[in-house]
Design an enzyme around this catalytic site. Sequence first.
Site, PDB file in Angstrom:
ATOM      1  N   GLY A 149     -59.024 -68.963 -63.545  1.00 35.80           N
ATOM      2  CA  GLY A 149     -60.043 -69.946 -63.213  1.00 35.80           C
ATOM      3  C   GLY A 149     -58.403 -71.383 -63.689  1.00 35.80           C
ATOM      4  CG  ASP A 179     -60.900 -72.066 -58.755  1.00 35.33           C
ATOM      5  OD1 ASP A 179     -61.200 -71.542 -57.760  1.00 35.33           O
ATOM      6  OD2 ASP A 179     -61.853 -72.730 -59.629  1.00 35.33           O
ATOM      7  CE1 TYR A 235     -60.666 -78.233 -62.042  1.00 36.35           C
ATOM      8  CE2 TYR A 235     -59.193 -76.639 -60.871  1.00 36.35           C
ATOM      9  CZ  TYR A 235     -60.501 -77.441 -61.001  1.00 36.35           C
ATOM     10  OH  TYR A 235     -61.691 -76.683 -60.656  1.00 36.35           O
ATOM     11  CE  LYS A 248     -62.868 -75.375 -57.619  1.00 40.33           C
ATOM     12  NZ  LYS A 248     -61.149 -74.709 -58.264  1.00 40.33           N
ATOM     13  CG  HIS A 285     -63.841 -80.077 -57.174  1.00 42.77           C
ATOM     14  ND1 HIS A 285     -62.761 -80.681 -57.932  1.00 42.77           N
ATOM     15  CD2 HIS A 285     -65.028 -79.782 -57.812  1.00 42.77           C
ATOM     16  CE1 HIS A 285     -62.263 -80.015 -58.870  1.00 42.77           C
ATOM     17  NE2 HIS A 285     -63.456 -79.667 -58.711  1.00 42.77           N
ATOM     18  CB  SER A 340     -68.157 -72.200 -66.876  1.00 43.49           C
ATOM     19  OG  SER A 340     -67.976 -73.861 -65.799  1.00 43.49           O
ATOM     20  CG  LEU A 345     -65.636 -66.146 -69.755  1.00 41.60           C
ATOM     21  CD1 LEU A 345     -63.992 -65.917 -70.130  1.00 41.60           C
ATOM     22  CD2 LEU A 345     -66.627 -64.786 -69.518  1.00 41.60           C
ATOM     23  NE  ARG A 354     -58.797 -64.976 -75.635  1.00 39.88           N
ATOM     24  CZ  ARG A 354     -59.489 -66.234 -76.479  1.00 39.88           C
ATOM     25  NH1 ARG A 354     -59.170 -67.537 -75.656  1.00 39.88           N
ATOM     26  NH2 ARG A 354     -59.883 -66.192 -77.483  1.00 39.88           N
TER      27      ARG A 354
HETATM   28  N1  LIG Z   1     -65.623 -76.035 -58.730  1.00 45.54           N
HETATM   29  C1  LIG Z   1     -65.431 -76.492 -60.367  1.00 45.54           C
HETATM   30  O1  LIG Z   1     -66.488 -77.562 -60.034  1.00 45.54           O
HETATM   31  C2  LIG Z   1     -65.974 -76.414 -61.104  1.00 45.54           C
HETATM   32  C3  LIG Z   1     -66.261 -76.809 -62.534  1.00 45.54           C
HETATM   33  C4  LIG Z   1     -65.754 -76.144 -63.398  1.00 45.54           C
HETATM   34  C5  LIG Z   1     -64.094 -75.121 -63.792  1.00 45.54           C
HETATM   35  N2  LIG Z   1     -64.006 -74.547 -62.461  1.00 45.54           N
HETATM   36  C6  LIG Z   1     -63.293 -73.356 -62.375  1.00 45.54           C
HETATM   37  O2  LIG Z   1     -63.487 -72.299 -62.715  1.00 45.54           O
HETATM   38  C7  LIG Z   1     -62.923 -72.015 -64.009  1.00 45.54           C
HETATM   39  C8  LIG Z   1     -63.171 -71.275 -65.054  1.00 45.54           C
HETATM   40  O3  LIG Z   1     -64.659 -71.821 -66.039  1.00 45.54           O
HETATM   41  P1  LIG Z   1     -63.929 -73.071 -67.205  1.00 45.54           P
HETATM   42  O4  LIG Z   1     -62.497 -73.349 -67.318  1.00 45.54           O
HETATM   43  O5  LIG Z   1     -64.647 -73.951 -67.036  1.00 45.54           O
HETATM   44  O6  LIG Z   1     -64.690 -71.940 -68.313  1.00 45.54           O
HETATM   45  P2  LIG Z   1     -64.777 -70.189 -68.366  1.00 45.54           P
HETATM   46  O7  LIG Z   1     -63.846 -69.628 -68.041  1.00 45.54           O
HETATM   47  O8  LIG Z   1     -65.693 -70.134 -68.423  1.00 45.54           O
HETATM   48  O9  LIG Z   1     -63.879 -70.144 -69.886  1.00 45.54           O
HETATM   49  C9  LIG Z   1     -62.897 -70.387 -70.658  1.00 45.54           C
HETATM   50  C10 LIG Z   1     -62.406 -70.559 -72.108  1.00 45.54           C
HETATM   51  O10 LIG Z   1     -62.577 -69.435 -72.114  1.00 45.54           O
HETATM   52  C11 LIG Z   1     -61.803 -68.334 -72.729  1.00 45.54           C
HETATM   53  N3  LIG Z   1     -61.487 -67.077 -72.709  1.00 45.54           N
HETATM   54  C12 LIG Z   1     -61.136 -66.702 -71.286  1.00 45.54           C
HETATM   55  N4  LIG Z   1     -61.442 -65.013 -71.412  1.00 45.54           N
HETATM   56  C13 LIG Z   1     -61.746 -64.741 -72.794  1.00 45.54           C
HETATM   57  C14 LIG Z   1     -62.017 -63.889 -73.383  1.00 45.54           C
HETATM   58  N5  LIG Z   1     -61.457 -62.308 -72.906  1.00 45.54           N
HETATM   59  N6  LIG Z   1     -62.140 -63.694 -74.842  1.00 45.54           N
HETATM   60  C15 LIG Z   1     -62.671 -64.271 -75.255  1.00 45.54           C
HETATM   61  N7  LIG Z   1     -62.031 -65.904 -74.745  1.00 45.54           N
HETATM   62  C16 LIG Z   1     -62.235 -66.257 -73.504  1.00 45.54           C
HETATM   63  C17 LIG Z   1     -60.175 -69.501 -72.563  1.00 45.54           C
HETATM   64  O11 LIG Z   1     -59.178 -69.657 -73.863  1.00 45.54           O
HETATM   65  P3  LIG Z   1     -57.743 -69.261 -73.391  1.00 45.54           P
HETATM   66  O12 LIG Z   1     -57.236 -69.779 -71.940  1.00 45.54           O
HETATM   67  O13 LIG Z   1     -57.040 -70.308 -74.853  1.00 45.54           O
HETATM   68  O14 LIG Z   1     -57.629 -68.064 -73.476  1.00 45.54           O
HETATM   69  C18 LIG Z   1     -60.926 -70.125 -72.327  1.00 45.54           C
HETATM   70  O15 LIG Z   1     -62.098 -71.571 -73.335  1.00 45.54           O
HETATM   71  C19 LIG Z   1     -61.688 -72.775 -63.935  1.00 45.54           C
HETATM   72  O16 LIG Z   1     -60.535 -72.563 -65.065  1.00 45.54           O
HETATM   73  C20 LIG Z   1     -61.897 -73.467 -63.194  1.00 45.54           C
HETATM   74  O17 LIG Z   1     -60.542 -73.157 -62.066  1.00 45.54           O
HETATM   75  C21 LIG Z   1     -64.075 -75.241 -61.394  1.00 45.54           C
END
Ligand SMILES: NC(=O)c1ccc[n+]([C@@H]2O[C@H](COP(=O)([O-])OP(=O)(O)OC[C@H]3O[C@@H](n4cnc5c(N)ncnc54)[C@H](OP(=O)(O)O)[C@@H]3O)[C@@H](O)[C@H]2O)c1
Length: 379
Positions: A67, A93, A98, A127, A160, A250, A252, A299
């Site tokens: 991501g 992704d 972004y 997207k 998106h 998301s 995580l 990570r």
């Molecule tokens: N289509 C949509 O509308 C939409 C919406 C939201 C997100 N997305 C996509 O989904 C991706 C992921 O979602 P997200 O960014 O919202 O949240 P996420 O992947 O659930 O969480 C990211 C967070 O978790 C931390 N992290 C990652 N791996 C870890 C691990 N192994 N241990 C502990 N902490 C960890 C990261 O910190 P660090 O980076 O500091 O390591 C960051 O703060 C986005 O980047 C994007 O590409 C799409």
Amino acid sequence: MRAALSAAASSSSTTTTTSTTRAASRARAMASSAPAAPSSTPPARRRAPVPTVTLNSTHEMPLVGLGTWQAPVGVVGAAVADAISRRGYAHVDCAAAYANEEEVGDALRDAMASGAIARESLFVTSKLWNDRRRPRDVRAGLEQTLRDLKLDYLDLYLIHWPVVWRRGTLMQRDGDASIAECWRALEALVDEGKIRSIGVSNFDEAQLEELMRTARIAPAVNQIERHPKLPQDALVRYCQERGIVVTAYSPLARGGALFADPVVSDIAEKHSVAPAQVLLRWSVQRGVVVVPKSVTPSRIEANADLWGFELDASDVEALSTLEDGESVVASPWGTKQKKNVVLRPLLTAIMWPVSKIVRVDVQRMGRSGFWRWAWSEGE
Ligand SMILES: NC(=O)c1ccc[n+]([C@@H]2O[C@H](COP(=O)([O-])OP(=O)(O)OC[C@H]3O[C@@H](n4cnc5c(N)ncnc54)[C@H](OP(=O)(O)O)[C@@H]3O)[C@@H](O)[C@H]2O)c1
């Protein structure tokens, strides 16, 4: 067509866990619990590639992608380079919204030039933002993204959000545009070879039904928020029964409270892995692709190392108790947040006079022309 997990990701392969793999997982789990400084000495060998799922377009999509939302400029390029060159990732992704696709593109170009990965092995998703629904805007949006990512084609392009806004506005509905018309423009871009697979994001069952009534090419993917707090099981089932691969965003739950929840930490301890690996494994073993975001090498490594253990029925049952239906993504135009019932109409009303004064071009976020006066000339 029903999407099929590749043999490499089948549960039989994941149960053949060796003690070496477990020890390696444990070591990585410990390493992943705290952010580490970028390593200057890469491991001797690039990790094995991540298993894939077959899309209804016949193309293969890796089950784990990196991501990039909120991965800042100045940092995101190193994370993409590290993921591809050292950690076995082949899937990134992205989204124009972004505001970091140019730097991601530099890293992709360099990874291919160095021989770390071939274009054919890479899977890049982007997207199209919410105010680009008219055919001319769809094409221009894709071309800008291809230029930024320095690619000739995208592997997957997603709508998106299931909304249709007037160009340059936030949350102002465009009555003369539609998702169906936008989809036809995407289908034409597939025919031209500029996109391999097309899909959607944040669509529910009714929105998918509506789209599939007029679609010539069925959506290959629906990218939705998914983690144990918001499993969206009925929607996952609906998509999978129709051959639409689900990607969990998301996954995580944004790296928050779930890691410390005893349900998650107990399962992590039982399998000698990190809590993050439990959350990701929970999706991939259901054939759901995950796109965890991280800019931390340890990570990034752990998040793609999900193949040496398997959650059993009691683990899955325990994780199901965490469901509370709450979204962790604050998008006023989303439908999953209960507070949006009030917030959305309020913001739409507030944004209406604002859109008469400024145009906010999210597709061009972070670059010149991102905002301008509503009455000024040009696109
Ligand atoms: N289509 C949509 O509308 C939409 C919406 C939201 C997100 N997305 C996509 O989904 C991706 C992921 O979602 P997200 O960014 O919202 O949240 P996420 O992947 O659930 O969480 C990211 C967070 O978790 C931390 N992290 C990652 N791996 C870890 C691990 N192994 N241990 C502990 N902490 C960890 C990261 O910190 P660090 O980076 O500091 O390591 C960051 O703060 C986005 O980047 C994007 O590409 C799409």
